[in-house]
Design a protein around this motif. Structure first.
Motif, PDB file in Angstrom:
ATOM      1  N   GLN A 165     -12.255  -0.138   5.149  1.00 21.72           N
ATOM      2  CA  GLN A 165     -11.956  -1.153   6.156  1.00 21.72           C
ATOM      3  C   GLN A 165     -10.922  -2.137   5.638  1.00 21.72           C
ATOM      4  OE1 GLN A 165     -13.700  -1.104   9.268  1.00 21.72           O
ATOM      5  NE2 GLN A 165     -11.988  -2.398   9.848  1.00 21.72           N
ATOM      6  N   ARG A 166     -11.049  -2.545   4.382  1.00 20.44           N
ATOM      7  CA  ARG A 166     -10.113  -3.505   3.806  1.00 20.44           C
ATOM      8  C   ARG A 166      -8.707  -2.920   3.733  1.00 20.44           C
ATOM      9  NH1 ARG A 166     -10.835  -8.090   0.507  1.00 20.44           N
ATOM     10  NH2 ARG A 166     -13.077  -7.680   0.511  1.00 20.44           N
ATOM     11  N   GLN A 167      -8.595  -1.647   3.356  1.00 16.17           N
ATOM     12  CA  GLN A 167      -7.283  -1.014   3.294  1.00 16.17           C
ATOM     13  C   GLN A 167      -6.625  -0.969   4.671  1.00 16.17           C
ATOM     14  OE1 GLN A 167      -8.480   2.722   1.477  1.00 16.17           O
ATOM     15  NE2 GLN A 167      -7.247   2.302  -0.343  1.00 16.17           N
ATOM     16  N   LEU A 168      -7.423  -0.597   5.670  1.00 12.00           N
ATOM     17  CA  LEU A 168      -6.879  -0.490   7.013  1.00 12.00           C
ATOM     18  C   LEU A 168      -6.411  -1.849   7.517  1.00 12.00           C
ATOM     19  CD1 LEU A 168      -6.282   1.198   9.511  1.00 12.00           C
ATOM     20  CD2 LEU A 168      -8.653   0.839  10.244  1.00 12.00           C
ATOM     21  N   GLU A 169      -7.225  -2.873   7.313  1.00 13.24           N
ATOM     22  CA  GLU A 169      -6.847  -4.204   7.766  1.00 13.24           C
ATOM     23  C   GLU A 169      -5.616  -4.702   7.033  1.00 13.24           C
ATOM     24  OE1 GLU A 169     -10.368  -6.520   7.291  1.00 13.24           O
ATOM     25  OE2 GLU A 169     -11.380  -5.602   9.018  1.00 13.24           O
ATOM     26  N   SER A 170      -5.527  -4.419   5.735  1.00  8.38           N
ATOM     27  CA  SER A 170      -4.358  -4.811   4.962  1.00  8.38           C
ATOM     28  C   SER A 170      -3.103  -4.140   5.490  1.00  8.38           C
ATOM     29  CB  SER A 170      -4.568  -4.474   3.486  1.00  8.38           C
ATOM     30  OG  SER A 170      -3.404  -4.770   2.729  1.00  8.38           O
ATOM     31  N   LEU A 171      -3.242  -2.855   5.821  1.00  5.98           N
ATOM     32  CA  LEU A 171      -2.097  -2.114   6.342  1.00  5.98           C
ATOM     33  C   LEU A 171      -1.649  -2.677   7.689  1.00  5.98           C
ATOM     34  CD1 LEU A 171      -0.707   1.107   6.066  1.00  5.98           C
ATOM     35  CD2 LEU A 171      -1.788   0.948   8.306  1.00  5.98           C
ATOM     36  N   LEU A 172      -2.599  -2.985   8.568  1.00  7.03           N
ATOM     37  CA  LEU A 172      -2.247  -3.496   9.881  1.00  7.03           C
ATOM     38  C   LEU A 172      -1.598  -4.873   9.781  1.00  7.03           C
ATOM     39  CD1 LEU A 172      -5.343  -2.416  11.997  1.00  7.03           C
ATOM     40  CD2 LEU A 172      -3.141  -1.280  11.780  1.00  7.03           C
ATOM     41  N   MET A 220       0.845  -1.187   0.000  1.00  4.72           N
ATOM     42  CA  MET A 220       0.000   0.000   0.000  1.00  4.72           C
ATOM     43  C   MET A 220       0.884   1.241   0.000  1.00  4.72           C
ATOM     44  SD  MET A 220      -2.943   1.035   2.720  1.00  4.72           S
ATOM     45  CE  MET A 220      -3.768  -0.511   2.419  1.00  4.72           C
ATOM     46  N   THR A 221       0.601   2.180  -0.867  1.00  4.65           N
ATOM     47  CA  THR A 221       1.434   3.377  -0.971  1.00  4.65           C
ATOM     48  C   THR A 221       0.922   4.461  -0.046  1.00  4.65           C
ATOM     49  OG1 THR A 221       0.113   4.330  -2.736  1.00  4.65           O
ATOM     50  CG2 THR A 221       1.885   2.843  -3.393  1.00  4.65           C
ATOM     51  N   LEU A 222       1.797   5.418   0.220  1.00  4.01           N
ATOM     52  CA  LEU A 222       1.417   6.533   1.078  1.00  4.01           C
ATOM     53  C   LEU A 222       0.242   7.291   0.492  1.00  4.01           C
ATOM     54  CD1 LEU A 222       2.002   8.297   3.523  1.00  4.01           C
ATOM     55  CD2 LEU A 222       3.607   9.602   2.147  1.00  4.01           C
ATOM     56  N   ALA A 223       0.254   7.486  -0.845  1.00  5.13           N
ATOM     57  CA  ALA A 223      -0.819   8.266  -1.471  1.00  5.13           C
ATOM     58  C   ALA A 223      -2.183   7.630  -1.247  1.00  5.13           C
ATOM     59  CB  ALA A 223      -0.553   8.413  -2.971  1.00  5.13           C
ATOM     60  N   SER A 224      -2.218   6.292  -1.291  1.00  3.29           N
ATOM     61  CA  SER A 224      -3.509   5.620  -1.175  1.00  3.29           C
ATOM     62  C   SER A 224      -4.069   5.688   0.231  1.00  3.29           C
ATOM     63  CB  SER A 224      -3.385   4.149  -1.600  1.00  3.29           C
ATOM     64  OG  SER A 224      -2.600   3.447  -0.673  1.00  3.29           O
ATOM     65  N   THR A 225      -3.249   6.013   1.226  1.00  7.01           N
ATOM     66  CA  THR A 225      -3.728   6.019   2.596  1.00  7.01           C
ATOM     67  C   THR A 225      -3.887   7.401   3.178  1.00  7.01           C
ATOM     68  OG1 THR A 225      -1.492   5.862   3.462  1.00  7.01           O
ATOM     69  CG2 THR A 225      -2.645   3.799   3.048  1.00  7.01           C
ATOM     70  N   THR A 226      -3.445   8.431   2.475  1.00  6.99           N
ATOM     71  CA  THR A 226      -3.563   9.772   3.036  1.00  6.99           C
ATOM     72  C   THR A 226      -4.582  10.626   2.300  1.00  6.99           C
ATOM     73  OG1 THR A 226      -1.714  10.499   1.655  1.00  6.99           O
ATOM     74  CG2 THR A 226      -1.202   9.779   3.897  1.00  6.99           C
ATOM     75  N   SER A 227      -5.113  10.135   1.200  1.00 12.06           N
ATOM     76  CA  SER A 227      -6.099  10.919   0.448  1.00 12.06           C
ATOM     77  C   SER A 227      -7.497  10.525   0.911  1.00 12.06           C
ATOM     78  CB  SER A 227      -5.945  10.660  -1.065  1.00 12.06           C
ATOM     79  OG  SER A 227      -6.032   9.281  -1.329  1.00 12.06           O
ATOM     80  N   GLY A 228      -7.967  11.161   1.983  1.00 10.00           N
ATOM     81  CA  GLY A 228      -9.304  10.885   2.472  1.00 10.00           C
ATOM     82  C   GLY A 228      -9.333   9.665   3.370  1.00 10.00           C
ATOM     83  N   HIS A 229     -10.542   9.120   3.510  1.00 10.49           N
ATOM     84  CA  HIS A 229     -10.743   8.019   4.432  1.00 10.49           C
ATOM     85  C   HIS A 229     -10.220   6.709   3.868  1.00 10.49           C
ATOM     86  CE1 HIS A 229     -13.137  10.057   7.474  1.00 10.49           C
ATOM     87  NE2 HIS A 229     -13.787  10.673   6.510  1.00 10.49           N
ATOM     88  N   LEU A 230      -9.688   5.893   4.769  1.00  5.72           N
ATOM     89  CA  LEU A 230      -9.341   4.525   4.413  1.00  5.72           C
ATOM     90  C   LEU A 230     -10.612   3.680   4.364  1.00  5.72           C
ATOM     91  CD1 LEU A 230      -6.373   3.908   6.856  1.00  5.72           C
ATOM     92  CD2 LEU A 230      -6.204   3.829   4.389  1.00  5.72           C
ATOM     93  N   SER A 252      -9.343  10.605   9.217  1.00  8.61           N
ATOM     94  CA  SER A 252      -8.815   9.627   8.265  1.00  8.61           C
ATOM     95  C   SER A 252      -9.424   8.246   8.420  1.00  8.61           C
ATOM     96  CB  SER A 252      -7.289   9.511   8.416  1.00  8.61           C
ATOM     97  OG  SER A 252      -6.664  10.772   8.264  1.00  8.61           O
ATOM     98  N   VAL A 253      -9.933   7.944   9.589  1.00 11.14           N
ATOM     99  CA  VAL A 253     -10.472   6.613   9.845  1.00 11.14           C
ATOM    100  C   VAL A 253     -11.920   6.759  10.305  1.00 11.14           C
ATOM    101  CG1 VAL A 253     -10.234   4.499  11.178  1.00 11.14           C
ATOM    102  CG2 VAL A 253      -8.194   5.759  10.499  1.00 11.14           C
ATOM    103  N   ASN A 254     -12.837   6.189   9.556  1.00 19.00           N
ATOM    104  CA  ASN A 254     -14.263   6.317   9.852  1.00 19.00           C
ATOM    105  C   ASN A 254     -14.671   5.583  11.120  1.00 19.00           C
ATOM    106  OD1 ASN A 254     -15.375   7.915   7.788  1.00 19.00           O
ATOM    107  ND2 ASN A 254     -15.106   6.246   6.336  1.00 19.00           N
TER     108      ASN A 254
END
Length: 508
Positions: free
Chosen positions: A13-20, A1-11, A152-154
């Protein structure tokens, strides 16, 4: 996951779990997967505190501008972050980063003694033999790529993501997972049966990662109540696990709770003066058949928890049950506990305790619910739920409801699960307490008079009251329990014989 994909608005749930999960995998190699939780959760919580502090600071600046003072800003912050202890201070430390991280976490705990004492656990962050600098930086950099503040996180995403990690870590930990994680479908069922209401107090004397307390909050919210009115309490003997519980509750948006660390039997800390604190709901999935739990001291327990006798020194199951019943609030109190089937039929001291609990003047046991096998990480044996109520409904006084739900499950590769439909069907059967034509949606149930139970010498084995193929299979555990007890007795006899032979001059 790139920085751009995680800082442009809300993550998502799948993105957040993938990152963790990527953060956990950053430790793979030098750290055993069973220990991931001790490292990942404190770093995640530290990042959340720092990002939330920044978010609150921005709100204060927007509201007061140049008129902002330290005193005004302090009112905006949930937690104090001392100077030099922010996430940015640690991530910018290129050498001995673990030492800098450890000092920052200690100072944050010290600055928030009422809320964060012990929350980061006892990891030696500066020990590079256990956590090399490269692995720590990989972990920190993974979290650095995302912001965890409310912008950033709903909503409940962080809490759900935390639960996702707990499940993944439980998978990686195998049987050790039972020390901190109860499968959430089992928790869901138990909490639904106990039916928490807004404003009630809820206590878990073996709280693990706090999942039952979180589920109680979720249940109240789902039914339109305000979970912030709940008073949540837990005790946990393991330092790392008690820290995980605190983080879990905070990340689910809960603040009115108390998690304490210590041995519930020898040092209960949830007290009201010199007495045990009483709860509207007591619930637990304690360690099964705990040995060396402190039986000697219970004969003179200052809190009177041995009111039906002292359980065997090699099995603390009934100590947990008696502790929970000792904390049941008069009138409104109810208790739910997960137990092995052995508590239903084992004899000796446990049989005497079971008889005492069932006698008419106590008559608190409302239901015995047999669950399917292989639901837990720590054991494949079938378990049961015991439901107690200080004041039973009139139609259940002098009776015990038996439910065989062993056929209600979804088969899995490693473990079975209860679906939402399974939970609803079992819960409805408990509330209805009537069988429909002998079987209802894969369930068997029967409301049994205490007189019949007395005739069976207080044996609560479900198969005595509900005869099905499933309960016949569950009865295998009774045979196994008897076998293991006989084997232990044989070993003890052999030891005595060996000692006598040696004393007589005979050598093996």
């Amino acid at each position: 996951m790139t920085l751009a994909s995680t800082t442009s608005g809300h993550l998502t749930q799948r993105q957040l779990e993938s990152l963790l999960w990527s953060a956990a995998n950053a430790l793979r190699g030098p750290v055993d997967p069973g220990d991931f939780k001790a490292y990942v959760f404190p770093v995640m919580f530290f990042k959340w505190i720092s990002d939330t502090w920044d978010h609150e600071h921005a709100q204060a600046v927007e509201a007061f501008g140049e008129d902002l003072t330290e005193e005004i800003e302090a009112d905006y912050h949930v937690f104090t972050v001392p100077e030099g202890c922010h996430w940015s201070d640690v991530i910018e430390t290129s050498q001995q980063t673990g030492i800098a991280l450890g000092k920052a976490l200690q100072r944050i705990q010290a600055a928030n003694p009422d809320s964060l004492a012990g929350v980061f656990g006892d990891v030696q962050w500066g020990n590079q033999d256990r956590l090399p600098q490269s692995a720590l930086m990989n972990l920190l950099n993974t979290f650095h790529a995302v912001r965890l503040d409310p912008d950033s996180v709903n909503g409940d995403m962080l809490g759900a993501a935390y639960e996702y990690l707990l499940r993944e870590f439980a998978e990686a930990s195998g049987k050790k997972a039972g020390e901190f994680f109860t499968p959430r479908h089992v928790v869901h069922l138990l909490v639904r049966i106990l039916d928490p209401q807004p404003g009630e107090s809820i206590g878990d004397p073996a709280c693990g990662s706090g999942g039952m307390l979180v589920e109680a909050s979720n249940t109240v919210r789902e039914h339109g109540g305000d979970p912030r009115t709940l008073r949540l309490y837990g005790q946990e003997v393991n330092l790392t696990t008690s820290a995980i519980a605190k983080m879990n509750l905070y990340l689910h948006g809960l603040q009115d709770f108390r998690i304490v660390r210590g041995d519930t039997f020898s040092d209960p800390k949830l007290l009201d003066g010199d007495a045990l604190q009483a709860f509207d709901i007591g619930l637990a999935n304690p360690p099964f058949s705990l040995q060396n739990w402190g039986a000697d001291a219970w004969a003179h327990d200052p809190f009177g928890r041995a009111f039906c006798g002292v359980p065997p020194a090699k099995n603390g199951d009934f100590a947990w049950i008696q502790h929970l019943l000792s904390t049941m609030k008069p009138g409104s109190g109810r208790v739910g506990v997960v137990m092995p089937h052995g508590v239903l039929f084992r004899g000796g001291k446990e049989g005497a305790i079971r008889r005492c609990l069932l006698e008419q003047d106590k008559d608190k046991l409302e239901a015995v619910i047999g669950l399917p096998p292989n639901l837990f990480y720590s054991t494949s044996i079938p378990v049961c739920l015991l439901i107690f109520r200080d004041q039973k409904p009139a139609e259940r006084v002098g009776k015990v409801l038996f439910i065989d739900a062993s056929a209600r499950f979804q088969a899995g590769k490693n473990q079975n699960t209860l679906s939402e439909e399974d939970v609803q069907v079992i819960n409805a059967a408990y509330k209805r307490a009537e069988d429909l034509d002998g079987e209802s949606e894969g369930l068997h149930l029967r409301l049994v008079d205490l007189g019949e139970i007395t005739d069976n010498e207080y044996d609560l084995n479900i198969g005595r009251y509900i005869q099905t193929e499933a309960t016949a299979e569950v009865d295998v555990e009774a045979a196994l329990a008897s076998y293991y007890e006989a084997r232990e007795a044989l070993r003890a006899t052999e030891t005595v014989l060996d000692e006598k032979l040696k004393a007589a001059g005979f050598n093996a």
